[in-house]
Design a protein around this motif. Structure first.
Motif, PDB file in Angstrom:
ATOM      1  N   MET A  18       7.355  -5.921  -0.743  1.00 20.38           N
ATOM      2  CA  MET A  18       8.234  -4.950  -0.115  1.00 20.38           C
ATOM      3  C   MET A  18       7.568  -3.583  -0.119  1.00 20.38           C
ATOM      4  O   MET A  18       6.541  -3.374  -0.781  1.00 20.38           O
ATOM      5  N   ASP A  19       8.167  -2.646   0.606  1.00 26.93           N
ATOM      6  CA  ASP A  19       7.666  -1.274   0.623  1.00 26.93           C
ATOM      7  C   ASP A  19       8.020  -0.577  -0.681  1.00 26.93           C
ATOM      8  O   ASP A  19       9.019  -0.896  -1.330  1.00 26.93           O
ATOM      9  N   THR A  20       7.193   0.387  -1.051  1.00 29.37           N
ATOM     10  CA  THR A  20       7.432   1.131  -2.276  1.00 29.37           C
ATOM     11  C   THR A  20       8.489   2.207  -2.053  1.00 29.37           C
ATOM     12  O   THR A  20       8.528   2.842  -0.998  1.00 29.37           O
ATOM     13  N   ASP A  21       9.360   2.391  -3.032  1.00 31.32           N
ATOM     14  CA  ASP A  21      10.375   3.438  -2.952  1.00 31.32           C
ATOM     15  C   ASP A  21      10.150   4.527  -4.002  1.00 31.32           C
ATOM     16  O   ASP A  21      10.886   5.513  -4.027  1.00 31.32           O
ATOM     17  N   THR A  22       9.149   4.355  -4.868  1.00 31.19           N
ATOM     18  CA  THR A  22       8.860   5.363  -5.892  1.00 31.19           C
ATOM     19  C   THR A  22       7.621   6.197  -5.569  1.00 31.19           C
ATOM     20  O   THR A  22       7.501   7.319  -6.032  1.00 31.19           O
ATOM     21  N   GLU A  23       6.700   5.657  -4.781  1.00 31.61           N
ATOM     22  CA  GLU A  23       5.492   6.388  -4.392  1.00 31.61           C
ATOM     23  C   GLU A  23       5.347   6.322  -2.875  1.00 31.61           C
ATOM     24  O   GLU A  23       4.293   5.967  -2.360  1.00 31.61           O
ATOM     25  N   SER A  24       6.400   6.643  -2.189  1.00 32.17           N
ATOM     26  CA  SER A  24       6.402   6.534  -0.734  1.00 32.17           C
ATOM     27  C   SER A  24       5.527   7.607  -0.100  1.00 32.17           C
ATOM     28  O   SER A  24       5.295   8.676  -0.674  1.00 32.17           O
ATOM     29  N   SER A  25       5.028   7.306   1.088  1.00 30.08           N
ATOM     30  CA  SER A  25       4.214   8.251   1.847  1.00 30.08           C
ATOM     31  C   SER A  25       4.477   8.022   3.330  1.00 30.08           C
ATOM     32  O   SER A  25       4.838   6.915   3.755  1.00 30.08           O
ATOM     33  N   VAL A  26       4.277   9.071   4.108  1.00 31.63           N
ATOM     34  CA  VAL A  26       4.494   8.978   5.553  1.00 31.63           C
ATOM     35  C   VAL A  26       3.314   8.298   6.219  1.00 31.63           C
ATOM     36  O   VAL A  26       3.471   7.490   7.137  1.00 31.63           O
ATOM     37  N   ILE A  27       2.105   8.618   5.753  1.00 30.31           N
ATOM     38  CA  ILE A  27       0.882   8.070   6.328  1.00 30.31           C
ATOM     39  C   ILE A  27       0.284   7.067   5.343  1.00 30.31           C
ATOM     40  O   ILE A  27       0.332   7.275   4.135  1.00 30.31           O
ATOM     41  N   GLY A  28      -0.300   5.999   5.860  1.00 32.34           N
ATOM     42  CA  GLY A  28      -0.980   5.047   5.002  1.00 32.34           C
ATOM     43  C   GLY A  28      -0.164   3.789   4.736  1.00 32.34           C
ATOM     44  O   GLY A  28       0.961   3.638   5.223  1.00 32.34           O
ATOM     45  N   PRO A  29      -0.712   2.841   3.956  1.00 29.28           N
ATOM     46  CA  PRO A  29      -0.013   1.590   3.647  1.00 29.28           C
ATOM     47  C   PRO A  29       1.300   1.852   2.927  1.00 29.28           C
ATOM     48  O   PRO A  29       1.441   2.824   2.197  1.00 29.28           O
ATOM     49  N   GLN A  30       2.244   0.938   3.119  1.00 29.55           N
ATOM     50  CA  GLN A  30       3.576   1.114   2.549  1.00 29.55           C
ATOM     51  C   GLN A  30       3.942   0.026   1.540  1.00 29.55           C
ATOM     52  O   GLN A  30       4.891   0.207   0.784  1.00 29.55           O
ATOM     53  N   ASN A  31       3.216  -1.098   1.530  1.00 26.22           N
ATOM     54  CA  ASN A  31       3.618  -2.194   0.652  1.00 26.22           C
ATOM     55  C   ASN A  31       3.299  -1.887  -0.807  1.00 26.22           C
ATOM     56  O   ASN A  31       2.453  -1.065  -1.123  1.00 26.22           O
ATOM     57  N   ALA A  32       4.019  -2.578  -1.697  1.00 22.65           N
ATOM     58  CA  ALA A  32       3.908  -2.325  -3.123  1.00 22.65           C
ATOM     59  C   ALA A  32       3.652  -3.632  -3.861  1.00 22.65           C
ATOM     60  O   ALA A  32       3.809  -4.732  -3.310  1.00 22.65           O
TER      61      ALA A  32
END
Length: 455
Positions: free
Chosen positions: A93-107
């Motif tokens: 799933m996507d990360t919700d603690t180290e989120s970013s607008v640009i770049g990979p989103q999976n955790a």
């Protein structure tokens, strides 16, 4: 164990007993990997299965608790094992603690095998190695140490492996417990290893000569060694333009020192050094504190305590309710406190800014460290004013200069200085200049391929 299953079956003239834990093995998987192959061809099944020493009872029990199925042949009195571990795990799933607008989103997930695969699918290199350990005298939790063999510093690797082997702790529910046990200075409020849930951060650190430690049933991985400056680096900095990344890094870095000195300076000026302020500003401050019955120190400690209560209460509630409680509670309590003449309106602004600045570091533990250190500065300012703040700053720098991460100075690149590291510190230079490995990793020099004859 209540979920232990002993299933006696007959295959032709041979009697076999299957031993497994029903909570770790799915019946469909058991039929597909054990029952069906065993019925079809016993010779092929014996070639694929692994033999276990029947005299090693501890090994047999450990094998079963790991989700394997033991097959016991009564005639030959031999034990075989098949990996049938099949429990439901959360997907990527996507990360919700180290989120970013640009770049990979999976955790990362809580499955060790999945986390290792996320790293290996990003690094297609035979030099990517791993060493496996088991920690926890009661939980027997799997730990994997990953590194690039041609880059990693062997001394760092030996230190990590030695520390893991020497750990004597009953159980591990998360890798943060392992991190605390591996710190060079466990009494320090500052983290000496970096914890992340993003695979891209782990990969970039592996390529820089760092060591990545992953644990089963833990969503985060641990990276070591690290430096003080790297605790202010966000993963989005490398995907953004170098100008924007440098601006944000500078804001985070100086925001840390501002959050620990903003309210203490308020105390110092009002208590010990009122002559430092312009007369008009001093008059406004005195008017705002005209009916406040507390000293500046008590006033600041009261508001800091209220902020801590709101923050802790909001984090323990469901997300939607917690956000509402944090916003509404802060506005209502702040307004009521000013109207009741318990605190000054100037202090409300300073405490709010200080609380926001404490969340600037991307590392959550670093954010907590700034909150902890701020109380030392408040007490020092209340007793000695600006002189006390300077003493507190001297203590802080002395503490940071004495910290190490895997025996490497924590204040790298300043101590010891390596000029190439300054390209990726508080200010991030353009990407084409970020070629050398960070000095704190003490990475090996990559060997160049031998020149061909005739060149």
């Amino acid at each position: 164990m209540e979920d232990a299953v002993f299933n006696d079956i007959e295959i032709g003239e041979m009697q076999v007993t299957l031993i497994y834990l029903s909570s770790l093995v799915d019946k469909l998987t058991l039929h597909k990997l054990v029952m069906f192959p065993l019925m079809q061809s016993q010779e092929k099944f014996l070639q694929t299965a692994e033999v276990i020493d029947r005299n090693d009872l501890d090994s047999i029990i450990s094998t079963i608790t790991e989700g394997n199925t033991i097959i016991y042949f009564h005639e030959t009195k031999t034990y075989l094992k098949i990996n049938t571990f099949s429990v439901p795990t959360a997907g990527i799933m996507d990360t919700d603690t180290e989120s970013s607008v640009i770049g990979p989103q999976n955790a990362f997930t809580e499955s060790l095998e999945t986390n290792l695969s996320l790293l290996k699918r990003r690094i297609h290199n035979t030099n990517l190695k791993s060493k496996n350990f088991v920690v926890g005298t009661e939980t027997n939790t799997k730990v994997s140490v990953m590194y690039l063999d041609h880059i990693v510093n062997k001394e760092n690797l030996d230190i990590v492996c030695k520390k893991i082997k020497e750990i004597n702790h009953p159980g591990f529910n998360d890798i943060s417990i392992l991190q605390q046990l591996m710190d060079d200075h466990p009494f320090s409020p500052f983290p000496q290893c970096y914890e992340t849930v993003r695979p891209d951060i782990a990969v970039s650190n592996l390529m820089g000569g760092r060591i990545v430690i992953a644990m089963d049933n833990s969503k985060g991985v641990m990276i070591c060694p690290i430096s003080f400056f790297e605790l202010f680096i966000s993963p989005e900095d490398y995907y953004n333009r170098w100008t924007t990344a440098s601006l944000l890094r500078t804001l985070r870095f100086f925001g840390f020192f501002l959050t620990i000195s903003l309210t203490p300076t308020y105390i110092s000026v009002l208590t010990h050094h009122p002559e430092m302020l312009p007369f008009d500003l001093l008059l406004n401050l005195q008017e705002s504190r005209g009916r406040v019955p507390f000293s500046p120190v008590m006033e600041v400690l009261l508001m800091e305590l209220v902020i801590e209560i709101l923050r802790e209460a909001g984090s323990r509630m469901p997300s939607k309710i917690g956000q509402t409680i944090g916003i509404v509670g802060g506005i209502v309590i702040g307004t009521a406190a000013v109207e009741a003449s318990l605190v000054s309106n100037t202090l409300i602004v300073l405490v709010a800014i200080s609380a926001l600045l404490s969340f600037l570091p991307p590392n959550f533990i670093m954010s907590n460290a700034s909150r902890f250190v701020r109380y030392f500065f408040i007490l020092a300012a209340g007793m000695f004013g600006l002189y006390g703040q300077m003493i507190a700053f001297a203590w802080l720098f002395h503490h940071l200069l004495n910290l190490t991460s895997l025996t490497t100075p924590f204040m790298t690149p300043l101590i010891p200085r390596k000029w190439s590291d300054l390209f990726d510190s508080v200010v991030r230079m353009p990407t084409f200049l970020l070629k050398q490995k960070p000095g704190i990793a003490r990475a090996q020099r990559e060997k160049k391929p031998p020149a061909e004859k005739g060149e």
